[in-house]
Scaffold this active site. Structure first.
Site, mmCIF file in Angstrom:
data_model
loop_
_atom_site.group_PDB
_atom_site.id
_atom_site.type_symbol
_atom_site.label_atom_id
_atom_site.label_comp_id
_atom_site.label_asym_id
_atom_site.label_seq_id
_atom_site.Cartn_x
_atom_site.Cartn_y
_atom_site.Cartn_z
ATOM 1 N N HIS A 111 0.843 -1.206 0.000
ATOM 2 C CA HIS A 111 0.000 0.000 0.000
ATOM 3 C C HIS A 111 0.873 1.250 0.000
ATOM 4 O O HIS A 111 1.864 1.314 0.724
ATOM 5 C CB HIS A 111 -0.918 0.028 1.226
ATOM 6 C CG HIS A 111 -1.904 -1.095 1.272
ATOM 7 N ND1 HIS A 111 -1.552 -2.377 1.648
ATOM 8 C CD2 HIS A 111 -3.234 -1.121 0.985
ATOM 9 C CE1 HIS A 111 -2.634 -3.149 1.584
ATOM 10 N NE2 HIS A 111 -3.653 -2.417 1.193
ATOM 11 N N LYS A 136 -1.287 -8.100 -4.515
ATOM 12 C CA LYS A 136 -2.217 -6.972 -4.371
ATOM 13 C C LYS A 136 -1.407 -5.685 -4.217
ATOM 14 O O LYS A 136 -0.567 -5.568 -3.323
ATOM 15 C CB LYS A 136 -3.125 -7.142 -3.159
ATOM 16 C CG LYS A 136 -4.074 -5.956 -2.969
ATOM 17 C CD LYS A 136 -4.830 -6.023 -1.652
ATOM 18 C CE LYS A 136 -5.632 -4.753 -1.441
ATOM 19 N NZ LYS A 136 -6.260 -4.689 -0.098
ATOM 20 N N LYS A 282 -15.072 22.297 -20.663
ATOM 21 C CA LYS A 282 -15.928 22.421 -21.842
ATOM 22 C C LYS A 282 -15.300 23.247 -22.962
ATOM 23 O O LYS A 282 -15.534 22.967 -24.146
ATOM 24 C CB LYS A 282 -17.282 23.016 -21.456
ATOM 25 C CG LYS A 282 -18.162 22.048 -20.686
ATOM 26 C CD LYS A 282 -19.576 22.589 -20.527
ATOM 27 C CE LYS A 282 -20.472 21.557 -19.865
ATOM 28 N NZ LYS A 282 -21.875 21.985 -19.805
ATOM 29 N N ASP A 320 -25.828 20.819 -25.114
ATOM 30 C CA ASP A 320 -26.429 21.725 -24.128
ATOM 31 C C ASP A 320 -27.384 22.741 -24.759
ATOM 32 O O ASP A 320 -28.379 23.136 -24.145
ATOM 33 C CB ASP A 320 -25.339 22.496 -23.380
ATOM 34 C CG ASP A 320 -24.667 21.668 -22.297
ATOM 35 O OD1 ASP A 320 -25.312 20.730 -21.789
ATOM 36 O OD2 ASP A 320 -23.515 21.965 -21.962
#
Length: 500
Positions: A111, A136, A282, A320
């Site tokens: 981890h 893992k 955007k 939109d």
């Protein structure tokens, strides 16, 4: 396969939940024994278990809750192995001190709560050499493509591997783990007991993302934004795909502004089939496109990307504009304020100057409405006003002039800051049309106060569903199940109560 993690402080609660999951047909359960508050009764927990189990006893330094001695922790793990547990999770630094015994399979785990290491292959090789049945690796994602590096590691590994990125940026790695060949992914049973940053609750992973139905051929879509946690696009699009029988999954991609280009350049490696685009991308996304829809060229902002499956070429659209105008028109007609072919509005104040504001300003101007822009970023307001041949008013002066319509195209009032409004109630008038593009919640403070005053109100839900429905058509070439989309959105924002 999903491994469902259970974390309880008392044995009987842990056993109750384990039996429940067995009855639900869950394939694998992780027992987080580090959360047990008293002496861990390993034999009691493993006896008559209804499904295969992983025993994990995690130290605090590795993200766990164990507060007793390391010697006691190692005893718990050794006892689990002696009792024949199906899997035991061992951190890399203790793997050599706990030898293999019986049929118990060894998960060797690592981890990193700060980053995703550059050399994942070397790390994986080191862990695999510690007599691992399963490797893992769980690391913190600081870049959207950390997910891709982790998933590609999983796909290339010969040793069974679970590779996950933690944190909000890491969500895609959790949902797509199986598609890239991960042995399993982890999900907490209780949404209130998240055991690692960015974990997705079990039911959400099963029901919204349909994890077990994702295969290598499943097409991947998503929304790119920063922030993205508030977005309900995954709720709406995943519900629509399920209803239409489309083999696709739709994910949230947290993409900070400076990382947009890196994600888009690697779109084919995911592979991505399409993306929704929202704050703050955007306008910037247009510069990366191979081609543009007509509205994008005029507006300079896009909210939809479609990728060519063979070449990876990227075309951008703006759904939109028509969605906003149609939402206003139909909402007014439903309130007996129909104006025929045009909206019947003469003036509109648009709050905000981002991508959504651009689309709405353009749409209203096409309908003959005189548009005024007000934004806390004055330069952006002037740029937008010039684009639509409109006017600009300073943010501090936005209340001074009367308007037929007030549009909130800012995030003000969005969850979790639901007690904020961009336009105070004392400035609202009954003759006004108030359109709030915020859809989560649908009934924002602005909407509530506008209704109290007697204004005609248009909520963000209608615009959102309409633009999402147009995206669905672009991506899938089918008529969208817009009723399903609307209901999914309203359920998610608690706008309707479902009676079973």
């Amino acid at each position: 396969m999903i491994c469902v993690s259970l974390a309880r402080g008392r044995h009987r609660y842990l056993l109750t939940e384990l039996r429940h999951l067995g009855q639900q047909g869950v394939d694998l359960v992780e027992l987080r024994l580090d959360c047990i508050q008293r002496k861990v009764q390993v034999k009691r927990l493993l006896a008559d278990r209804p499904c295969p189990v992983i025993v994990t006893c995690r130290r605090k330094q590795d993200g766990g809750h164990w507060e007793r001695t390391e010697e006691e922790r190692l005893t718990v793990l050794r006892t689990a192995i002696a009792e024949g547990v199906d899997y035991v999770d061992l951190e890399d630094d203790i793997a050599k001190t706990i030898p293999r015994f019986g049929s118990t399979r060894r998960i060797i785990s690592f981890h990193d709560f700060k980053r995703t290491p550059d050399d994942l292959k070397s790390l994986h090789a080191y862990l695999a050499d510690l007599d691992a049945d399963v490797v893992k690796i769980a690391t913190l994602a600081n870049h959207p493509n950390d997910n891709l590096r982790m998933l590609e590691l999983v796909r290339s590994s010969t040793t069974p591997t679970v590779g996950l990125c933690m944190g909000e940026i890491g969500t895609p790695s959790r949902v797509l783990a199986g598609q890239f060949g991960a042995t399993f992914t982890f999900a907490p049973f209780n949404p209130e007991k998240i055991l690692a940053p960015g974990q997705i609750p079990w039911r959400q992973l099963c029901e919204m993302y349909r994890y077990d139905a994702i295969t290598p051929s499943t097409k991947v879509y998503g929304v790119i934004a920063d922030p993205v946690g508030h977005s309900l696009s995954p709720v709406v699009h995943n519900a629509a795909c399920a209803a239409a029988g489309i083999d696709a999954v739709y994910l949230p991609f947290l993409v900070p502004k400076g990382h947009l280009g890196d994600l888009l350049k690697k779109a084919k490696r995911w592979p991505l089939a399409g993306l929704s685009v929202t704050i703050p991308h955007k306008e910037n996304v247009v510069g990366f496109a191979s081609s543009q829809g007509d509205l994008v060229e005029e507006i300079g902002a896009a909210n939809t990307i479609s990728f060519d499956g063979e070449t990876g070429a990227m075309k951008v659209f703006n759904t939109d504009v028509t969605a906003a105008v149609a939402a206003i028109q139909e909402s007014l007609e439903a309130q007996d304020v129909g104006f025929g072919g045009r909206l019947g509005l003469k003036t509109a104040l648009i709050l905000g100057a981002g991508g959504a504001a651009r689309a709405i300003a353009f749409g209203l101007r096409k309908q003959g409405v005189e548009v005024t822009i007000s934004s806390r970023t004055v330069g952006r307001a002037h740029t937008l006003a010039e684009l639509v041949n409109g006017k600009v008013v300073e943010w501090s002066g936005r209340h001074r002039l009367p308007y037929d319509c007030v549009v909130n195209a800012t995030p003000i009032g969005m969850h979790p800051k639901v007690n904020e409004t961009p336009f105070g109630a004392k400035h609202l008038r009954p003759y006004m049309v108030v359109f709030d593009t915020v859809y989560n919640p649908e009934n924002t403070l602005l909407v509530k106060e506008a209704q109290d005053v007697g204004c005609k109100v248009v909520t963000g839900v209608e615009m959102f569903v309409r633009q999402a429905a147009e995206q669905f058509k672009i991506w899938h070439g089918k008529e969208p199940p817009d009723g399903v989309m609307r209901l999914a959105l309203k359920q998610a924002t608690s706008s309707v109560r479902i009676i079973e």
